[in-house]
Design an enzyme around this catalytic site. Structure first.
Site, PDB file in Angstrom:
ATOM      1  N   GLU A 190      -9.753   6.878   7.647  1.00  0.00           N
ATOM      2  CA  GLU A 190     -10.409   7.955   6.892  1.00  0.00           C
ATOM      3  C   GLU A 190     -11.892   8.063   7.271  1.00  0.00           C
ATOM      4  O   GLU A 190     -12.777   8.053   6.423  1.00  0.00           O
ATOM      5  CB  GLU A 190     -10.210   7.749   5.380  1.00  0.00           C
ATOM      6  CG  GLU A 190      -8.726   7.782   4.996  1.00  0.00           C
ATOM      7  CD  GLU A 190      -8.442   7.704   3.509  1.00  0.00           C
ATOM      8  OE1 GLU A 190      -9.249   7.102   2.781  1.00  0.00           O
ATOM      9  OE2 GLU A 190      -7.389   8.227   3.084  1.00  0.00           O
ATOM     10  N   GLU A 213      -5.092   6.467  -9.953  1.00  0.00           N
ATOM     11  CA  GLU A 213      -5.388   7.668  -9.162  1.00  0.00           C
ATOM     12  C   GLU A 213      -4.222   8.660  -9.149  1.00  0.00           C
ATOM     13  O   GLU A 213      -4.408   9.851  -9.374  1.00  0.00           O
ATOM     14  CB  GLU A 213      -5.743   7.252  -7.729  1.00  0.00           C
ATOM     15  CG  GLU A 213      -5.973   8.424  -6.808  1.00  0.00           C
ATOM     16  CD  GLU A 213      -6.400   8.000  -5.401  1.00  0.00           C
ATOM     17  OE1 GLU A 213      -6.554   6.783  -5.148  1.00  0.00           O
ATOM     18  OE2 GLU A 213      -6.586   8.903  -4.556  1.00  0.00           O
ATOM     19  N   ASP A 245       0.328   5.656  -0.122  1.00  0.00           N
ATOM     20  CA  ASP A 245      -0.964   5.460  -0.780  1.00  0.00           C
ATOM     21  C   ASP A 245      -0.793   5.393  -2.297  1.00  0.00           C
ATOM     22  O   ASP A 245      -1.246   6.297  -2.998  1.00  0.00           O
ATOM     23  CB  ASP A 245      -1.893   6.629  -0.395  1.00  0.00           C
ATOM     24  CG  ASP A 245      -3.305   6.437  -0.914  1.00  0.00           C
ATOM     25  OD1 ASP A 245      -3.632   5.314  -1.331  1.00  0.00           O
ATOM     26  OD2 ASP A 245      -4.076   7.413  -0.907  1.00  0.00           O
TER      27      ASP A 245
HETATM   28  C1  GCV Z   1     -11.406   4.164  -1.230  1.00  0.00           C
HETATM   29  C2  GCV Z   1      -6.954   6.925  -0.981  1.00  0.00           C
HETATM   30  C3  GCV Z   1      -7.982   7.326  -1.993  1.00  0.00           C
HETATM   31  C4  GCV Z   1      -9.379   7.065  -1.480  1.00  0.00           C
HETATM   32  C5  GCV Z   1      -9.481   5.580  -1.107  1.00  0.00           C
HETATM   33  C6  GCV Z   1      -8.419   5.276  -0.064  1.00  0.00           C
HETATM   34  C7  GCV Z   1      -8.402   3.803   0.333  1.00  0.00           C
HETATM   35  O1  GCV Z   1      -6.986   7.763   0.138  1.00  0.00           O
HETATM   36  O2  GCV Z   1      -7.806   8.688  -2.328  1.00  0.00           O
HETATM   37  O3  GCV Z   1     -10.272   7.386  -2.523  1.00  0.00           O
HETATM   38  O4  GCV Z   1     -10.751   5.257  -0.623  1.00  0.00           O
HETATM   39  O5  GCV Z   1      -7.156   5.596  -0.594  1.00  0.00           O
HETATM   40  O6  GCV Z   1      -7.576   3.077  -0.205  1.00  0.00           O
HETATM   41  O7  GCV Z   1      -9.194   3.398   1.158  1.00  0.00           O
END
Ligand code: GCV
Length: 614
Positions: free
Chosen positions: A241, A348, A320
């Site tokens: 990411e 989340e 995720d």
């Molecule tokens: C900390 C997902 C979440 C992100 C998070 C990522 C991760 O994509 O939406 O907010 O980033 O996981 O676990 O690194």
């Protein structure tokens, strides 16, 4: 607001302030026991036996109780004793020791004070680019973590945003002071680091094979461990990411992780490297790339290539933290690498600490499927924040409590853990406690019905990840597709499709590859099926989708009506009722939007004539 002394999550019987002056876990144990036995008959004697480490042995004597244990073991044992006496439960017999030596809570706190995916307010320890906290609250936090045996707190977000690196240079003294606050509770700090850190300090590269980079990290580690000798280690999100990582230099993840691991090895530090790495710039028209395959494809060839103090941290599912995912095949496949399983207490995708979602039943399933011995460590993303009640929804504290118990003993029974939390948190009459337990036990399956039936995940509002939007992620770059059209829905992940299923051991492949044997809850995760596919129970696929959404909302209403009659103390009751109302709105919205979405594609009416809004 208060100083954290009034709202105590599950520690309501520890009515005295958290200790201020203890230096070691054994001293904290002595303090807690002295106060506890000031209000209870008997007394407890402590015998330090270093060889027991984090373990302990509790025994009853004529005069009271004896706790034998290592330095931290005595404290963990003291909290278990207090818990057992409070609940009038039997003491655990024989030597007790944690199953996982490293039991981490990963906080996604930014130094700005925001918490990424935080649903309980701002950071408990950062604000405006520096440490900023209420001392009493941090001690209470230490006590909460120590009381359930969580022994490592990673302070900052894995997405390391500036000025977080100051924690390792000009604010290192503050970081060390924070570490000292948690040390008496048996909790060590860990820090998330940015792979490109050397470049922010004057080097022109972060290449792990460059000797200048290696020397820079070695020197940095020396300075950091001199300030915090018991720092547990570093946590790293790399090449994921848009985070920097070794791939920039054509180096492998093993080369990147090992370079850092070697810098911290002299101090006993662990290098926790996240396996959450995938192509987040995918073209939705590309049906060959399948995000769930990514971690296995990348890391399996590296099995055995990591140094001994590297731990690969793997999310429990291949996507995720969705409401329903199969177990990550990497957890089963990698045999020669130390691994940690990663859970997400921050809700989340599971209701954002508004909708109820008790996690122990999910963990039970995961451990039953995986076998606890497959991993050597455990981590969970924190659900904590500055809200008075710590977790936004007062019941969300259950997930933190339960995580501690599972990290200590992955064989724990979900119902027993939930009941223990309920009894430690509230003085309810027995039948009300049982009602609360039953609502919490079913909360996950209710949430799943209205948000992710049959393994259909990602139908959520993009970015916020709360509320329904079945096509929200469909044409985006994140690899999160359901591929619904007028004739079918889901992705074929069998050998004939993306081949993801081939990453599993044969027995699991066999189970999942036939839609007639594949468990319903994963059906559309593994298969692409027409709406008139006949399910095991004789219903059509589309009818099952409708039914689950209608049932999810009805069951959420039932949960609400049970909870409203419980004699919960204020303000928990008011907070719970407000969130339950929001959950009902959410469940209804999910029902109507998802049912309408599919109805518009297939045109099949609900057999029972319920309203679908065309
Ligand atoms: C900390 C997902 C979440 C992100 C998070 C990522 C991760 O994509 O939406 O907010 O980033 O996981 O676990 O690194």
């Amino acid at each position: 607001m208060n100083d954290g002394q009034n709202r105590r999550a599950w520690l309501k019987d520890l009515i005295w302030p958290a200790p201020e002056n203890t230096k070691t876990p054994a001293e904290t144990a002595a303090y807690e026991l002295e106060h506890f036995f000031a209000g209870h008959s008997g007394k407890a004697e402590i015998c330090l036996e270093e060889a027991l480490g984090e373990g302990y042995i509790l025994s009853q004597t004529e005069m009271g109780y004896t706790i034998r244990g290592g330095e931290a073991g005595i404290l963990f044992g003291a909290y278990v004793l207090i818990r057992a006496l409070t609940l009038q439960e039997e003491l655990p017999a024989g030597e007790q020791k944690p199953y996982y030596p490293l039991r981490m809570l990963n906080c996604w706190d930014n130094m700005s004070g925001d918490v990424e995916r935080g649903y309980a307010g701002r950071s408990l320890w950062f604000e405006e680019g520096k440490f900023s906290y209420d001392l009493g609250r941090i001690r209470q936090l230490g006590r909460m973590l120590g009381s359930v045996g969580i022994n490592t707190l990673c302070l900052n977000n894995v997405n390391v945003h500036q000025p977080a690196q100051h924690m390792l240079d000009d604010l290192l003294g503050d970081t060390a002071r924070f570490a000292a606050l948690l040390r008496p509770f048996g909790v060590k700090l860990m820090l998330s680091i940015d792979f490109s850190y050397p470049m922010q300090c004057g080097l022109d590269t972060a290449d792990p094979l460059d000797e200048r980079v290696q020397a820079w990290w070695a020197e940095k580690a020396k300075i950091i461990w001199t300030a915090i000798p018991d720092l547990a280690g570093f946590l790293v999100k790399a090449d994921s990411e848009h985070r920097p990582g070794p791939n920039t230099y054509g180096r492998s993840h093993a080369e990147g992780a090992n370079m850092l691991a070697r810098a911290i090895a002299p101090y006993g530090g662990k290098l926790v490297w996240r396996a959450f790495v995938y192509n987040c710039m995918q073209d939705w028209r590309d049906t060959k790339t399948d995000r769930p395959r990514a971690a296995y494809d990348l890391y399996m060839p590296l099995d055995g290539a990591f140094d001994d103090n590297v731990i690969l941290q793997i999310k429990h599912g291949p996507f995720d933290f969705q409401v329903r995912e199969p177990l990550s095949p990497l957890l089963l496949g990698m045999k020669n690498t130390a691994k940690a399983i990663e859970f997400q207490l921050a809700q989340e995708y599971t209701g954002q600490q508004i909708d109820l979602y008790a996690m122990p039943p999910m963990w039970k399933e995961i451990f039953a499927q995986m076998g606890k011995e497959r991993v050597q460590a455990i981590a969970a993303v924190s659900n904590l924040g500055r809200d008075d009640n710590w977790t936004g929804h007062p019941f969300a504290a259950l997930n933190l409590f339960a995580y501690g118990l599972y990290a200590w003993n992955p064989d724990s029974d979900p119902e027993a853990v939930i009941r223990q939390w309920a009894r430690l948190s509230y003085d309810l009459p027995k039948e009300q406690t049982e009602k609360l337990v039953s609502v919490l036990l079913r909360s996950r399956s209710v949430y799943e019905k209205y948000t992710a039936t049959l393994g259909l995940c990602w139908m959520i509002t993009p970015n916020t990840h709360y509320g329904p939007n079945p096509y929200g992620y469909e044409f985006q770059a994140w690899g999160t597709y359901i591929r619904a059209d007028r004739s079918a829905v889901g992705i074929d992940r069998t050998e004939k499709g993306t081949g993801y299923l081939c990453q599993y051991p044969e027995k699991m492949q066999k189970l999942y590859q036939d839609p007639h044997t594949c468990p319903d809850e994963l059906l559309l995760f593994f298969h692409r099926l027409p709406y008139d596919f006949i399910m095991k129970d004789g219903r059509s696929l589309i009818q099952r989708i409708y039914d689950d959404h209608f049932a999810g909302y009805e069951e959420a209403k039932e949960m609400a009506s049970i909870l409203k009659d419980l004699d919960l103390p204020e303000p928990d009751r008011e907070e719970m009722l407000a969130r339950m109302e929001a959950q009902l709105r959410n469940a209804r919205e999910w029902r109507d939007i998802v049912n309408t979405f599919f109805y518009r594609f297939c045109g099949v009416p609900d057999e029972r004539g319920r309203t679908i809004y065309p």
